[in-house]
Write a protein that holds these residues in place. Sequence first.
Motif, mmCIF file in Angstrom:
data_model
loop_
_atom_site.group_PDB
_atom_site.id
_atom_site.type_symbol
_atom_site.label_atom_id
_atom_site.label_comp_id
_atom_site.label_asym_id
_atom_site.label_seq_id
_atom_site.Cartn_x
_atom_site.Cartn_y
_atom_site.Cartn_z
ATOM 1 N N ARG A 28 1.157 -11.321 4.712
ATOM 2 C CA ARG A 28 0.395 -10.568 5.718
ATOM 3 C C ARG A 28 -0.092 -9.246 5.109
ATOM 4 O O ARG A 28 -1.257 -8.869 5.271
ATOM 5 C CB ARG A 28 1.288 -10.304 6.933
ATOM 6 N N ASP A 29 0.797 -8.559 4.387
ATOM 7 C CA ASP A 29 0.407 -7.288 3.775
ATOM 8 C C ASP A 29 -0.746 -7.471 2.797
ATOM 9 O O ASP A 29 -1.683 -6.678 2.763
ATOM 10 C CB ASP A 29 1.614 -6.654 3.054
ATOM 11 N N ARG A 75 0.190 6.304 -1.359
ATOM 12 C CA ARG A 75 0.384 6.098 0.080
ATOM 13 C C ARG A 75 0.964 4.700 0.313
ATOM 14 O O ARG A 75 1.944 4.538 1.034
ATOM 15 C CB ARG A 75 -0.960 6.250 0.800
ATOM 16 N N SER A 105 4.554 4.460 -0.546
ATOM 17 C CA SER A 105 5.513 5.139 0.320
ATOM 18 C C SER A 105 5.734 4.328 1.603
ATOM 19 O O SER A 105 6.486 4.725 2.475
ATOM 20 C CB SER A 105 5.048 6.559 0.640
ATOM 21 N N ALA A 139 10.546 10.551 -2.137
ATOM 22 C CA ALA A 139 9.697 9.590 -1.408
ATOM 23 C C ALA A 139 9.710 8.220 -2.078
ATOM 24 O O ALA A 139 8.867 7.384 -1.777
ATOM 25 C CB ALA A 139 8.272 10.129 -1.309
ATOM 26 N N THR A 140 10.617 7.984 -3.000
ATOM 27 C CA THR A 140 10.816 6.707 -3.712
ATOM 28 C C THR A 140 9.666 6.336 -4.650
ATOM 29 O O THR A 140 9.573 5.208 -5.095
ATOM 30 C CB THR A 140 11.042 5.502 -2.757
ATOM 31 N N THR A 190 13.317 0.477 0.019
ATOM 32 C CA THR A 190 12.515 -0.068 1.123
ATOM 33 C C THR A 190 12.981 0.494 2.463
ATOM 34 O O THR A 190 12.161 0.857 3.315
ATOM 35 C CB THR A 190 12.579 -1.599 1.133
ATOM 36 N N ARG A 211 11.736 3.939 2.840
ATOM 37 C CA ARG A 211 10.296 4.014 3.156
ATOM 38 C C ARG A 211 10.022 3.847 4.646
ATOM 39 O O ARG A 211 8.970 4.261 5.125
ATOM 40 C CB ARG A 211 9.540 2.943 2.359
ATOM 41 N N ARG A 212 10.950 3.202 5.364
ATOM 42 C CA ARG A 212 10.767 3.081 6.822
ATOM 43 C C ARG A 212 11.042 4.409 7.522
ATOM 44 O O ARG A 212 10.710 4.574 8.689
ATOM 45 C CB ARG A 212 11.692 2.011 7.398
ATOM 46 N N ILE A 259 10.314 7.548 6.161
ATOM 47 C CA ILE A 259 9.586 8.725 5.664
ATOM 48 C C ILE A 259 8.076 8.653 5.887
ATOM 49 O O ILE A 259 7.500 7.591 6.070
ATOM 50 C CB ILE A 259 9.822 8.918 4.142
ATOM 51 N N LEU A 269 4.564 10.644 4.054
ATOM 52 C CA LEU A 269 4.215 11.465 2.892
ATOM 53 C C LEU A 269 2.779 11.927 3.002
ATOM 54 O O LEU A 269 1.873 11.138 3.223
ATOM 55 C CB LEU A 269 4.411 10.619 1.626
ATOM 56 N N ILE A 310 -2.786 1.189 7.946
ATOM 57 C CA ILE A 310 -1.416 1.624 7.651
ATOM 58 C C ILE A 310 -0.460 1.161 8.750
ATOM 59 O O ILE A 310 0.656 0.723 8.477
ATOM 60 C CB ILE A 310 -1.377 3.149 7.440
ATOM 61 N N LEU A 328 0.351 -2.371 8.067
ATOM 62 C CA LEU A 328 1.281 -2.481 6.936
ATOM 63 C C LEU A 328 2.695 -2.072 7.345
ATOM 64 O O LEU A 328 3.660 -2.441 6.695
ATOM 65 C CB LEU A 328 0.800 -1.623 5.761
ATOM 66 N N LEU A 329 2.794 -1.299 8.438
ATOM 67 C CA LEU A 329 4.113 -0.926 8.948
ATOM 68 C C LEU A 329 4.587 -1.932 9.985
ATOM 69 O O LEU A 329 5.430 -1.622 10.831
ATOM 70 C CB LEU A 329 4.049 0.475 9.560
ATOM 71 N N ASP A 330 4.006 -3.143 9.939
ATOM 72 C CA ASP A 330 4.432 -4.250 10.799
ATOM 73 C C ASP A 330 4.087 -4.090 12.270
ATOM 74 O O ASP A 330 4.684 -4.737 13.118
ATOM 75 C CB ASP A 330 5.956 -4.506 10.673
ATOM 76 N N LEU A 331 3.126 -3.221 12.599
ATOM 77 C CA LEU A 331 2.642 -3.197 13.977
ATOM 78 C C LEU A 331 1.642 -4.346 14.126
ATOM 79 O O LEU A 331 0.992 -4.728 13.159
ATOM 80 C CB LEU A 331 1.924 -1.877 14.282
ATOM 81 N N SER A 368 0.458 9.738 7.785
ATOM 82 C CA SER A 368 1.872 9.712 7.414
ATOM 83 C C SER A 368 2.785 9.675 8.637
ATOM 84 O O SER A 368 3.982 9.533 8.509
ATOM 85 C CB SER A 368 2.208 10.906 6.523
#
Lengths: 255, 320
Positions: A3-4, A87, A90, B51-52, B73, B76-77, B79, B81, B101, B104-107, B149
Amino acid sequence: MIRDSLILAKRTITKMFRNPEQFIDVTVQPIIMTVLFVFIFGGAIAGSTDKYVQFALPGIIVQTIMFTSLTIGVNLNTDIQKGIFDRFRSLPIARSAPLFGAVLGDIVRHSIAITVTLVFGRIIGFEFTTPWWHVAIAVLLIIAFAVSLCWVSVLIGMLARSAGAVQGLSFLIVFPLTFGSSTFVPASTLPTWLQGWVAINPVTHVIESMRGLLTGSTGVVGDTTTGQILWVITSCVVLVGVFFPLATWAYRKKI
Amino acid sequence: MPAAIEAHGLIKRFGKTTALDGIDITVEEGRVLGVLGPNGAGKTTAVRILATLLKPDGGTATVSGLDVVHQATAVRRKIGLTGQFASVDEDLTGMQNLVMIGQLLDLSTRQAKVRAAELLAEFDLTDAAGRLAKTYSGGMRRRLDLSASLIGRPAVVYLDEPTTGLDPAKRDDVWDMIRVLVKQGTTILLTTQYLEEADALANEITVIDHGSIIAHDTPQGLKRQVGGQTLEVRPTDVTSLPRVRELLVRYGTREPEQPAPDLLSVSVASESAMTTVVAALAAENISVSELSLRLPSLDEVFYSLTGQTKKDETPNGAAA
């Protein structure tokens, strides 16, 4: 992960439509190349433009794809410099998702380039003399080759210091590969030493496969179409086997 | 209860350069730590490790109790940046950037759009939502960066020089947004080159130079250490500079400096020094074109803390 990669592929495609110069690469450039070679050199090389378009068009498709598959290195290099990859990194996504997203997005570019070249070729007199599924195999084969070749560009994109350097280095690789092949002239007309290079150049086999699949012509370099296709599949395996690990290694090191 | 950010003995080398030479950072939940230092001090390297984005060569760091190397990982959930390096995509619109974004954050796409619209409204970007980010002004870009961010509602936010290059009005906008974040309970690590910025936003300030911490204190404590405020005087007539200098020697806490050919500056113990100096200037009949009181600059902070000026060519009073 899948998906990503798809989300990021969508980004690549959106960007392509936003940047006219990238869109020109896959639309106007193949048309210009076709016009240039068929109408200007065609008469001199093959006696008539009609005969030459049958000969040259499969090669022009391959050449276009070679150039478009090298754009990825330039784009990735630019992205990394602009900080967009920081980005992405992170975020809690697979580290290689941005890389796969770029490659997936590029398949759309390749498809556009192939379609434009085939349609324009048809308009100026190119004739498909093989069954439709041969054409389908040709398209799949050339996309497979493009996706394999793009890892070379990804590697260059990771190693080079600037997007301009990526462009320069890529051209240095693409030129001998495309022109030192049977793209525009039959290999038999070349000096012997050059014929040697043409015979081992994987691009020659890609072009001969395309010729066989699109026009039914059999091997200028002397192999059957099936034989040529096997050569291409082997090249793809070697390209991916060597450059995929190198490119992902350089990517992990770079960012 | 672990601190929101906890780092011990962080070391990072790039070839022969040591970017971080064993620094410790602790930020309690809901607090703001200002990391103050010049370019190349190691601020960004520290942020990138926390920030890894970079692995430390030595030392350990945790965010909300999670290890930045081994549980990257999960970190990263937690933070967000923003800064010099993490950036938005100029070829996408403000909305597209935030939606991407969010996805990519699973929304879900729907949720991502709702969250994006929320943030665009909050950061006063609703009207520009459909425009490409490359058409944004510097201040708008910074706001878009910041909203990008915040999509995942991070518990910890890193702001790497969030106002560098912005004019004062835009800077105040960004400060206001940071204050809103603080009110919502977000833990913030802020790097900056301006003591004024750290003073305005941070609960504690860590000063770093050449990869080492040279001071750590509250803003009040740090200001006490570095001599409070700086008084600047620009006489109308350059020939009166020596007389102004004499005055400043009398009321300042340190030898006056001459940052410009017609300007003198001196550290003073308190604001009241301003009134005293004004009275003294009037008594001596010296007219001035500029008289101001400000917090010490980064150079002056370093001078106070290390006894050395940052730049070799920093002018001193001798030229007068």
